[in-house]
Structure formats: structure tokens, C-alpha cells
Scaffold this motif. Structure first.
Motif, PDB file in Angstrom:
ATOM      1  N   GLY A 165      -0.308  -6.212 -18.533  1.00 44.12           N
ATOM      2  CA  GLY A 165      -1.466  -5.658 -17.842  1.00 44.12           C
ATOM      3  C   GLY A 165      -1.548  -4.168 -18.055  1.00 44.12           C
ATOM      4  N   PRO A 166      -2.729  -3.601 -17.780  1.00 44.14           N
ATOM      5  CA  PRO A 166      -2.909  -2.175 -18.042  1.00 44.14           C
ATOM      6  C   PRO A 166      -2.054  -1.295 -17.140  1.00 44.14           C
ATOM      7  CG  PRO A 166      -4.908  -3.137 -17.077  1.00 44.14           C
ATOM      8  CD  PRO A 166      -3.958  -4.259 -17.327  1.00 44.14           C
ATOM      9  N   SER A 167      -1.872  -0.061 -17.555  1.00 45.04           N
ATOM     10  CA  SER A 167      -1.152   0.928 -16.768  1.00 45.04           C
ATOM     11  C   SER A 167      -1.834   1.084 -15.413  1.00 45.04           C
ATOM     12  CB  SER A 167      -1.177   2.242 -17.549  1.00 45.04           C
ATOM     13  OG  SER A 167      -0.544   3.239 -16.810  1.00 45.04           O
ATOM     14  N   GLY A 168      -1.026   1.119 -14.354  1.00 45.75           N
ATOM     15  CA  GLY A 168      -1.573   1.297 -13.005  1.00 45.75           C
ATOM     16  C   GLY A 168      -1.958   0.005 -12.319  1.00 45.75           C
ATOM     17  N   SER A 169      -1.720  -1.145 -12.980  1.00 44.83           N
ATOM     18  CA  SER A 169      -2.156  -2.414 -12.384  1.00 44.83           C
ATOM     19  C   SER A 169      -1.198  -2.925 -11.310  1.00 44.83           C
ATOM     20  CB  SER A 169      -2.374  -3.476 -13.471  1.00 44.83           C
ATOM     21  OG  SER A 169      -1.211  -3.650 -14.246  1.00 44.83           O
ATOM     22  N   GLY A 170      -0.017  -2.299 -11.185  1.00 45.15           N
ATOM     23  CA  GLY A 170       0.907  -2.682 -10.118  1.00 45.15           C
ATOM     24  C   GLY A 170       2.131  -3.453 -10.583  1.00 45.15           C
ATOM     25  N   LYS A 171       2.356  -3.506 -11.899  1.00 48.62           N
ATOM     26  CA  LYS A 171       3.466  -4.292 -12.453  1.00 48.62           C
ATOM     27  C   LYS A 171       4.818  -3.764 -11.960  1.00 48.62           C
ATOM     28  CE  LYS A 171       2.338  -3.292 -16.718  1.00 48.62           C
ATOM     29  NZ  LYS A 171       1.273  -2.290 -16.424  1.00 48.62           N
ATOM     30  N   SER A 172       5.015  -2.458 -12.069  1.00 48.88           N
ATOM     31  CA  SER A 172       6.304  -1.886 -11.636  1.00 48.88           C
ATOM     32  C   SER A 172       6.480  -2.037 -10.132  1.00 48.88           C
ATOM     33  CB  SER A 172       6.386  -0.396 -11.996  1.00 48.88           C
ATOM     34  OG  SER A 172       6.419  -0.238 -13.388  1.00 48.88           O
ATOM     35  N   THR A 173       5.407  -1.862  -9.387  1.00 50.54           N
ATOM     36  CA  THR A 173       5.498  -2.000  -7.930  1.00 50.54           C
ATOM     37  C   THR A 173       5.912  -3.423  -7.560  1.00 50.54           C
ATOM     38  OG1 THR A 173       3.824  -0.289  -7.655  1.00 50.54           O
ATOM     39  CG2 THR A 173       4.236  -1.705  -5.755  1.00 50.54           C
ATOM     40  N   LEU A 174       5.361  -4.414  -8.261  1.00 51.29           N
ATOM     41  CA  LEU A 174       5.748  -5.807  -8.010  1.00 51.29           C
ATOM     42  C   LEU A 174       7.245  -5.994  -8.265  1.00 51.29           C
ATOM     43  CD1 LEU A 174       5.245  -8.818  -7.507  1.00 51.29           C
ATOM     44  CD2 LEU A 174       4.485  -9.026  -9.886  1.00 51.29           C
TER      45      LEU A 174
ATOM     46  N   SER B  72       0.845  -1.198   0.000  1.00 49.03           N
ATOM     47  CA  SER B  72       0.000   0.000   0.000  1.00 49.03           C
ATOM     48  C   SER B  72       0.872   1.237   0.000  1.00 49.03           C
ATOM     49  CB  SER B  72      -0.887   0.026   1.247  1.00 49.03           C
ATOM     50  OG  SER B  72      -1.746  -1.094   1.260  1.00 49.03           O
ATOM     51  N   PHE B  73       0.423   2.255  -0.687  1.00 48.05           N
ATOM     52  CA  PHE B  73       0.992   3.594  -0.544  1.00 48.05           C
ATOM     53  C   PHE B  73      -0.064   4.412   0.188  1.00 48.05           C
ATOM     54  CE2 PHE B  73       3.076   2.018  -4.442  1.00 48.05           C
ATOM     55  CZ  PHE B  73       4.406   2.169  -4.068  1.00 48.05           C
ATOM     56  N   GLY B  74       0.172   4.772   1.448  1.00 49.57           N
ATOM     57  CA  GLY B  74      -0.874   5.407   2.250  1.00 49.57           C
ATOM     58  C   GLY B  74      -2.042   4.441   2.329  1.00 49.57           C
ATOM     59  N   ASN B  75      -3.249   4.923   1.997  1.00 47.11           N
ATOM     60  CA  ASN B  75      -4.378   3.983   2.032  1.00 47.11           C
ATOM     61  C   ASN B  75      -4.754   3.456   0.641  1.00 47.11           C
ATOM     62  OD1 ASN B  75      -5.568   6.256   1.058  1.00 47.11           O
ATOM     63  ND2 ASN B  75      -6.698   6.730   2.954  1.00 47.11           N
ATOM     64  N   ASN B  76      -3.811   3.634  -0.317  1.00 50.12           N
ATOM     65  CA  ASN B  76      -4.017   3.077  -1.658  1.00 50.12           C
ATOM     66  C   ASN B  76      -3.336   1.720  -1.745  1.00 50.12           C
ATOM     67  OD1 ASN B  76      -4.390   2.662  -4.395  1.00 50.12           O
ATOM     68  ND2 ASN B  76      -2.807   4.116  -5.033  1.00 50.12           N
ATOM     69  N   GLU B  77      -4.139   0.649  -1.703  1.00 50.64           N
ATOM     70  CA  GLU B  77      -3.553  -0.695  -1.811  1.00 50.64           C
ATOM     71  C   GLU B  77      -3.340  -1.027  -3.286  1.00 50.64           C
ATOM     72  OE1 GLU B  77      -5.697  -4.326  -0.551  1.00 50.64           O
ATOM     73  OE2 GLU B  77      -3.856  -4.841   0.521  1.00 50.64           O
ATOM     74  N   VAL B  78      -2.042  -1.124  -3.644  1.00 53.23           N
ATOM     75  CA  VAL B  78      -1.655  -1.281  -5.052  1.00 53.23           C
ATOM     76  C   VAL B  78      -1.460  -2.750  -5.413  1.00 53.23           C
ATOM     77  CG1 VAL B  78       0.214  -0.780  -6.659  1.00 53.23           C
ATOM     78  CG2 VAL B  78      -0.638   1.021  -5.161  1.00 53.23           C
ATOM     79  N   LEU B  79      -0.914  -3.547  -4.467  1.00 55.71           N
ATOM     80  CA  LEU B  79      -0.807  -4.995  -4.664  1.00 55.71           C
ATOM     81  C   LEU B  79      -1.677  -5.660  -3.613  1.00 55.71           C
ATOM     82  CD1 LEU B  79       3.056  -5.412  -5.293  1.00 55.71           C
ATOM     83  CD2 LEU B  79       1.223  -5.146  -6.995  1.00 55.71           C
TER      84      LEU B  79
ATOM     85  N   LEU C 287      13.395  -2.211  -3.960  1.00 56.12           N
ATOM     86  CA  LEU C 287      13.360  -0.759  -4.113  1.00 56.12           C
ATOM     87  C   LEU C 287      12.127  -0.234  -3.397  1.00 56.12           C
ATOM     88  CD1 LEU C 287      14.388  -0.419  -7.867  1.00 56.12           C
ATOM     89  CD2 LEU C 287      15.743   0.218  -5.870  1.00 56.12           C
ATOM     90  N   GLU C 288      11.122  -1.111  -3.241  1.00 52.98           N
ATOM     91  CA  GLU C 288       9.955  -0.807  -2.406  1.00 52.98           C
ATOM     92  C   GLU C 288       9.886  -1.854  -1.310  1.00 52.98           C
ATOM     93  OE1 GLU C 288       8.119   1.764  -2.652  1.00 52.98           O
ATOM     94  OE2 GLU C 288       8.287   2.407  -4.749  1.00 52.98           O
ATOM     95  N   GLU C 289       9.412  -1.428  -0.167  1.00 57.47           N
ATOM     96  CA  GLU C 289       9.231  -2.356   0.944  1.00 57.47           C
ATOM     97  C   GLU C 289       7.814  -2.903   0.899  1.00 57.47           C
ATOM     98  OE1 GLU C 289      10.475  -2.900   5.496  1.00 57.47           O
ATOM     99  OE2 GLU C 289      10.883  -1.016   4.469  1.00 57.47           O
TER     100      GLU C 289
END
Ligand code: ADP
Ligand code: MG
Length: 239
Positions: A33-42, A9-16, A49-51
């Protein structure tokens, strides 16, 4: 590499929202997958690079979400190539390739340069070792970025839309280098919109939407005969 029930989550936005995902040794897994689906975050969670908020990520059995894990060691084992090449503009190609080897792998100059030249040859740019990034095309810069990642002798390579910033005529050379890496048995996780590459080079295709894995399987199954409406809808826009 195995991801279990990964939430981010980023703040209260759960991305994965609970990702289960694995890449076997020598396997090429393409993530679409579409833009914003969480691919880069994964991808960014995989090399920390992200916790992650919760969940586990194991690389060769080591839990890299454990606070005791040496993140520098994780990152030297997992190479990453981004959409933007992130080369140092004030360093020439050879210097770009030796810097991290000398700092993170403690290699001496001669060994670092020999490793760099071997990998520049592999991406077809041995003759540009003394060039500066600004003197290279985008496709050449991306191949340098790939050679830089390979120079750390990674066990696995992550690619995040490596050809999305390139002019169309430069995409083919970069994909060819990636295809060759795959043939040599490199373990790869590739976020891409290049469906031809996913179909021909991928061992498995994973479709993500809205922070979940909607479906995955052999490329011909996911791309040719998708089981979910969301996959069909996405593919109808990109194919
Ligand atoms: P994709 O790569 O599939 O396009 P991303 O993983 O980049 O998706 O982004 C997924 C969502 O996470 C987006 O809504 C994005 O705005 C959000 N996001 C990504 N990184 C951050 C961040 N560092 N801070 C806040 N929100 C972020
Ligand atoms: Mg992305």
C-alpha cells in the motif's frame, strides 16, 4: 493472529479505521500500500509498540490488547525486523544476538551463544560473529537483525520494509533469507514494496490504503487481477 475492528488515532488523526486482518499459523501475508496508509502502525500495534485506540488483537487466542497481558511475553513471541536495523553499534554481532536472550529469556551465556550461532549460520553469517555492525554491509546488518529476532524463538515474525534502506544489490540476499524462513514454515507478516517477493513467497497479499484494508487475496488475484480501482492505481505505479 487475528485483528478485529482495529482503530488507531494519533490525536485527532485516525490512521487505522477499522482493520480486520488475520495471519494463520505458517502463513506468509504480505501487506502492500502507499506511504502513509497505516502499514507500519498496524505492525506496531500487533507487537504493542503502539497502543490500539479500540479493537482486539489475538495471538494464539490471547487478547494482547487486554491491560493484564504481559507485554514482554508478547514481544518475545513476536519477532520484529525494521527498515533500520537497530543493532547496537558498540556491541559485536554475537553480543547483539545474546543480549535480549539473556535479559528477556534469562538464558545463560552458553545457551544464548549457541542459539545465536545457530541463527547466524542460518542467515549465512556464522563467520562474522566477532564483527561490529559498522564493519558489515547494510544487507549483512539486516541479516544479523533477522538472526537476532530468530534467537528469541518467536512464533511469528513481522517485517516492516526490511529491504527499503538497502542498496539494490544487497536486497536479494535478505529476501533469500526471508524466503528460506517462509519455506521452513515460519508465520510471517511482511510489509514490502518487493512485488516479486509478494507474488512468489506470499500466501496472501493485503492491500491497504487510507487506514483500511481495500482488498486481499491470493497474490496472483490481488496483483494480477485487482478488483478495486485504488489497488489498480497503486500497482500501476509500483509494478
Ligand atoms: P505507512 O507505514 O503505510 O507508510 P504509517 O503507519 O507509518 O504508514 O503512518 C500512517 C499515518 O500515521 C501517517 O499519516 C503518519 O504521519 C501517522 N503516524 C504514524 N506514527 C505516528 C506517531 N507516532 N505520531 C503521530 N502520527 C503518526
Ligand atoms: Mg511504514
Amino acid at each position: 493472529m487475528e485483528v478485529r475492528n482495529l482503530h488507531k488515532s494519533f490525536g485527532n488523526n485516525e490512521v487505522l479505521k477499522g482493520i480486520d486482518f488475520h495471519v494463520n499459523q505458517g502463513e506468509v501475508v504480505c501487506v502492500i500500500g502507499p506511504s502513509g496508509s497505516g502499514k507500519s502502525t498496524l505492525l506496531r500495534c500487533v507487537n504493542r509498540l503502539e497502543e490500539p485506540t479500540t479493537g482486539t488483537i489475538r495471538v494464539e487466542g490471547t487478547d494482547i490488547t487486554d491491560p493484564e497481558t504481559d507485554l514482554d511475553a508478547v514481544r518475545t513471541r513476536i519477532g520484529m525486523v525494521f527498515q533500520q536495523f537497530n543493532l547496537f553499534p558498540h556491541l559485536n554481532v554475537l553480543q547483539n544476538l545474546t543480549l535480549a536472550q539473556r535479559r528477556a529469556k534469562k538464558r545463560g551465556k552458553a545457551e544464548a551463544e549457541a542459539t545465536a550461532m545457530k541463527n547466524l549460520a542460518k542467515v549465512g553469517l556464522a563467520d562474522r560473529a566477532k564483527a561490529f555492525p559498522s564493519q558489515l554491509s547494510g544487507g549483512q546488518q539486516q541479516r544479523v537483525a533477522i538472526a537476532r529476532a530468530l534467537s528469541m524463538d518467536p512464533d511469528m515474525m513481522l517485517f516492516d520494509e526490511p529491504t527499503s534502506a538497502l542498496d539494490p544489490e544487497l536486497v536479494g540476499d535478505v529476501l533469500e533469507v526471508m524466503r528460506q524462513l517462509a519455506q521452513e514454515g515460519m508465520t510471517m507478516m511482511v510489509v514490502t514494496h518487493e512485488m516479486g517477493f509478494a507474488r512468489e513467497v506470499g500466501d496472501r497479499v493485503v492491500f491497504m490504503d487510507g487506514g483500511v484494508v481495500v482488498e486481499q487475496g491470493a497474490p496472483e488475484a490481488v496483483l494480477g487481477n485487482p478488483q478495486h480501482e485504488r489497488t489498480r492505481s497503486f500497482l500501476s505505479k509500483v509494478l
